[in-house]
Scaffold this active site. Structure first.
Site, PDB file in Angstrom:
ATOM      1  CE  LYS A   1      -4.228  -2.048   2.336  1.00 57.45           C
ATOM      2  NZ  LYS A   1      -3.592  -3.323   2.463  1.00 57.45           N
TER       3      LYS A   1
HETATM    4  O1  S5P Z   1      -9.710  -2.654   2.399  1.00 58.56           O
HETATM    5  C1  S5P Z   1      -8.717  -3.589   2.493  1.00 58.56           C
HETATM    6  C2  S5P Z   1      -7.619  -3.803   1.478  1.00 58.56           C
HETATM    7  C3  S5P Z   1      -6.821  -4.780   1.951  1.00 58.56           C
HETATM    8  S1  S5P Z   1      -5.526  -5.153   0.610  1.00 58.56           S
HETATM    9  N1  S5P Z   1      -9.116  -4.530   3.393  1.00 58.56           N
HETATM   10  C4  S5P Z   1      -8.260  -5.392   3.629  1.00 58.56           C
HETATM   11  O2  S5P Z   1      -8.484  -6.207   4.453  1.00 58.56           O
HETATM   12  N2  S5P Z   1      -7.123  -5.598   2.865  1.00 58.56           N
HETATM   13  C5  S5P Z   1      -6.030  -6.824   3.305  1.00 58.56           C
HETATM   14  O3  S5P Z   1      -6.731  -7.809   3.097  1.00 58.56           O
HETATM   15  C6  S5P Z   1      -5.610  -6.626   4.408  1.00 58.56           C
HETATM   16  O4  S5P Z   1      -4.439  -6.024   4.717  1.00 58.56           O
HETATM   17  C7  S5P Z   1      -5.454  -8.041   4.949  1.00 58.56           C
HETATM   18  O5  S5P Z   1      -4.103  -8.446   4.582  1.00 58.56           O
HETATM   19  C8  S5P Z   1      -6.251  -8.939   4.042  1.00 58.56           C
HETATM   20  C9  S5P Z   1      -7.619  -9.369   4.714  1.00 58.56           C
HETATM   21  O6  S5P Z   1      -7.250 -10.214   5.859  1.00 58.56           O
HETATM   22  P1  S5P Z   1      -8.404 -11.165   6.546  1.00 58.56           P
HETATM   23  O7  S5P Z   1      -7.693 -11.760   7.666  1.00 58.56           O
HETATM   24  O8  S5P Z   1      -9.388  -9.938   7.149  1.00 58.56           O
HETATM   25  O9  S5P Z   1      -9.332 -12.053   5.587  1.00 58.56           O
END
Ligand code: S5P
Length: 480
Positions: A304
Site C-alpha cells: 500500500k
Molecule cells: O480494504 C482492504 C484492503 C486490503 S488489501 N481490506 C483488507 O482487509 N485488505 C487486506 O486483506 C488486509 O491488509 C489483509 O491483509 C487482508 C484481509 O485479511 P483477513 O484476515 O481479514 O481476511
C-alpha cells in the site's frame, strides 16, 4: 378465515401489540411483533405450520430451513407437516469439530425454502440465504410469516430472491380494527408508520443488476487485458479453476512457508505483507520464489505505497525487502494523487533497473473497514487514475463494481464465510455476495484460511465457493 383467526390469536396473546415501542434502531414504533413468544403456544404454532404447508404444497424444493433462532420451532413443524427434510442453520459457527454452519443431509444444488417469522428490511434473510449459498444450496423461496411492509420484500426482489409472506401487517391491523380490537387512530398510526419507515433498497442492488448482466468470463477478460500480469493471472485462474488470493498475514517465516505450501495448489495469488515477517531474511525470499515456481501462483506485495513519488521509488526498489526483485504486483494508495503511480510507472519506462522489475500496480480504491474514508467521490478519482495509467494499473482493491478500463480487475478483501466482522474494524462478506454485488474477479482471504484448523481444507473450500460464485454470476444465478 385464516387471517382473522390468526390476527385475533396474535393480538390476544400479546404477540402483536399496539402502543409506543422503541425498536433496536432507536425508532419509536406504534406496534410491536414478538413472534418469539409463539413457542409458548403450540396450538397456534401448529395451525400456522398447516397454513404454511398449504402455501408450499405445489412448490418444488428439497428442504426447509428456519432462520435462527426465531423460526426454528416453526420450520420443524412445517418440515413434519410436509414430510420434507429440515436443514438446521447455526447462528454462529461451531467452535469445535466440523465447524459447520448447516446441519442436515443435503447435496449441492438442492433447493431450500427459508422461513423467518417477520420480515423488516430483509437483511437477516439475505444473510441466511448467503449461508445456504456458501454450501452451494439454492434458496428457492424466502417465506416470512408477517411482512412489516417496510420495504424488505422489495429489497429481496432487488437481490433476485423469490419471496412471499403469509400475512401483511396492514391486513392484520385492518382485521383488528374492523373487530374493534384496536382504534381507528391506532390503525392509522400503523399505516403512517409503515409508509414512513420503508427501508430504501440497498444501493448495492444497482451493482447487482449490472454485474449479473455484464459479468464477463475470465476468458474475455484475458483477451481484453494487455498487461502480462493480468494475462498470466487470468490464465492461472482458468487453469486452476480458482479465483482465490491467499493473504498470508503470518509472522513466522517457517509457518508462513509451510502454510503457503499447503494451500498453493488452490490459489492464484499469494498476497504478502513482507514487513510483518519477524524473522525475515533473504533466504525467505528465495524459498518464496521456489514455491511460486513450483506451484504456479503470482505474488502481490500488499505494501500500500502511499507517499510522494521519490519515497515510493525507494520503498519499492531499496531497503531490506527489495520488493522490486520478487513481487509480481504491488498495492498502491492513490491518496497522494497520481504521483506514486506515475513515479512507479515512469521507472518502468525509464530506469534500466525498473525495466526488469516493472510493477503491476493494484490501486486501493475502497477499503473494507467499517469507517473507511474511501467514499464514492474518492473512489471515482482513484478509478480515473487507474484508467489513465491502464498500462501499469492492472486492477483495483474495492468493495463495489467500478467502471474500469478493459481488462482491469476487481480484487475484493474482507471475505469470510463465518463471521461478519472482526474486533478491529474489518468487515466480511461471502464470496457469493462479492460476486453478486461487488463485481469481484478475485477474492482475497486471510484469516478465513490461515486461522482455521486446517488451512489446506479451508483453501479448498474457498476455492470451490469462489469458483461457483463466479459460474453462478455468468448464469445470473448465485448458488455459492
Ligand atoms: O480494504 C482492504 C484492503 C486490503 S488489501 N481490506 C483488507 O482487509 N485488505 C487486506 O486483506 C488486509 O491488509 C489483509 O491483509 C487482508 C484481509 O485479511 P483477513 O484476515 O481479514 O481476511
Amino acid at each position: 378465515m385464516q387471517e382473522e383467526l390468526f390476527a385475533f390469536k396474535l393480538f390476544d396473546k400479546g404477540i402483536i401489540r399496539f402502543g409506543e415501542f422503541t425498536l433496536k434502531s432507536g425508532i419509536t414504533s406504534p406496534f410491536y411483533i414478538d413472534m418469539r413468544k409463539l413457542c409458548a403456544y403450540p396450538t397456534i404454532l401448529k395451525s400456522l405450520a398447516v397454513i404454511i404447508a398449504k402455501q408450499l404444497k405445489d412448490k418444488e424444493f428439497k428442504h426447509i430451513c428456519g432462520v435462527p433462532y426465531a423460526a426454528l420451532a416453526l420450520s420443524s413443524l412445517v418440515a413434519q407437516e410436509l414430510n420434507i427434510p429440515q436443514i438446521l442453520m447455526r447462528k454462529e459457527q461451531k467452535k469445535y469439530g466440523t465447524k459447520k454452519m448447516l446441519e442436515g443431509v443435503f447435496k449441492r444444488g438442492d433447493e431450500v425454502v427459508l422461513i423467518d417469522d417477520v420480515i423488516t428490511s430483509g437483511i437477516s434473510f439475505i444473510e441466511s440465504a448467503n449461508k445456504l449459498e456458501a454450501e452451494a444450496l439454492v434458496p428457492s423461496l424466502l417465506l416470512s410469516i408477517i411482512d412489516r411492509e417496510q420495504g424488505g420484500s422489495k429489497n429481496l426482489d432487488a437481490h433476485h430472491y423469490p419471496n412471499e409472506s403469509i400475512f401483511k401487517i396492514s391486513e392484520l391491523a385492518q382485521i383488528l380494527n374492523q373487530h374493534q380490537k384496536i382504534t381507528d387512530l391506532q390503525y392509522q398510526q400503523l399505516i403512517t408508520f409503515i409508509n414512513k419507515q420503508k427501508v430504501s433498497i440497498s444501493t448495492s442492488t444497482k451493482n447487482i443488476n449490472s454485474s449479473i448482466k455484464i459479468r464477463k468470463t475470465y476468458k474475455t477478460l484475458a483477451q481484453e487485458s494487455q498487461h502480462p500480469f493480468n494475462k498470466k493471472l487470468l490464465q492461472l485462474i482458468q487453469q486452476k479453476k480458482s479465483n482465490l488470493c491467499f493473504s498470508a498475514d503470518i509472522n513466522d517465516k517457517t509457518k508462513f512457508l509451510e502454510t503457503v505450501k499447503s494451500v498453493a495448489p488452490h490459489i492464484v495469488i499469494l498476497k504478502t505483507h513482507i514487513d510483518i515477517i519477524s524473522n525475515f531474511d533473504t533466504e525467505f525470499i528465495a524459498q518464496l520464489k521456489l514455491l511460486r515456481a513450483k506451484h504456479n501462483f503470482l505474488i502481490l506485495e500488499d505494501r500500500k505505497f502511499a507517499d510522494i513519488g521519490n519515497t515510493v521509488y525507494h520503498q519499492y526498489y531499496k531497503g531490506i525487502y527489495k520488493i522490486a526483485t520478487w513481487a509480481d504486483a504491488i498495492t498502491v494508495h492513490a491518496v497522494a494523487g497520481a504521483a506514486s503511480v506515475k513515479a512507479l510507472s515512469e521507472n518502468k519506462k525509464g530506469s534500466e533497473q525498473a525495466a526488469q522489475h516493472s510493477p503491476a500496480i493494484i490501486l486501493i480504491s475502497q477499503m473494507s473497514t467499517v469507517d473507511t474514508l474511501t467514499d464514492e467521490a474518492y473512489q471515482e478519482k482513484v478509478v480515473a487514475i487507474a484508467k489513465q495509467y491502464s498500462d501499469v494499473v492492472v486492477g483495483i482493491v474495492s468493495q463495489s463494481k467500478q467502471a474500469l478500463a478493459a481488462g482491469q480487475l476487481h480484487l475484493t478483501p474482507g471475505i469470510k464465510l463465518t463471521v461478519a466482522k472482526d474486533a478491529m474494524g474489518q468487515q466480511y462478506d461471502s464470496p457469493a455476495k462479492a460476486f453478486r454485488e461487488k463485481g469481484t474477479d478475485v477474492i482475497i482471504v486471510g484469516r478465513g484460511i490461515y486461522q482455521s484448523e486446517n488451512p489446506q481444507a479451508s483453501a479448498t473450500h474457498y476455492q470451490r465457493v469462489g469458483w461457483e460464485a463466479y459460474l453462478a454470476g455468468l448464469n445470473g444465478l448465485i448458488v455459492g
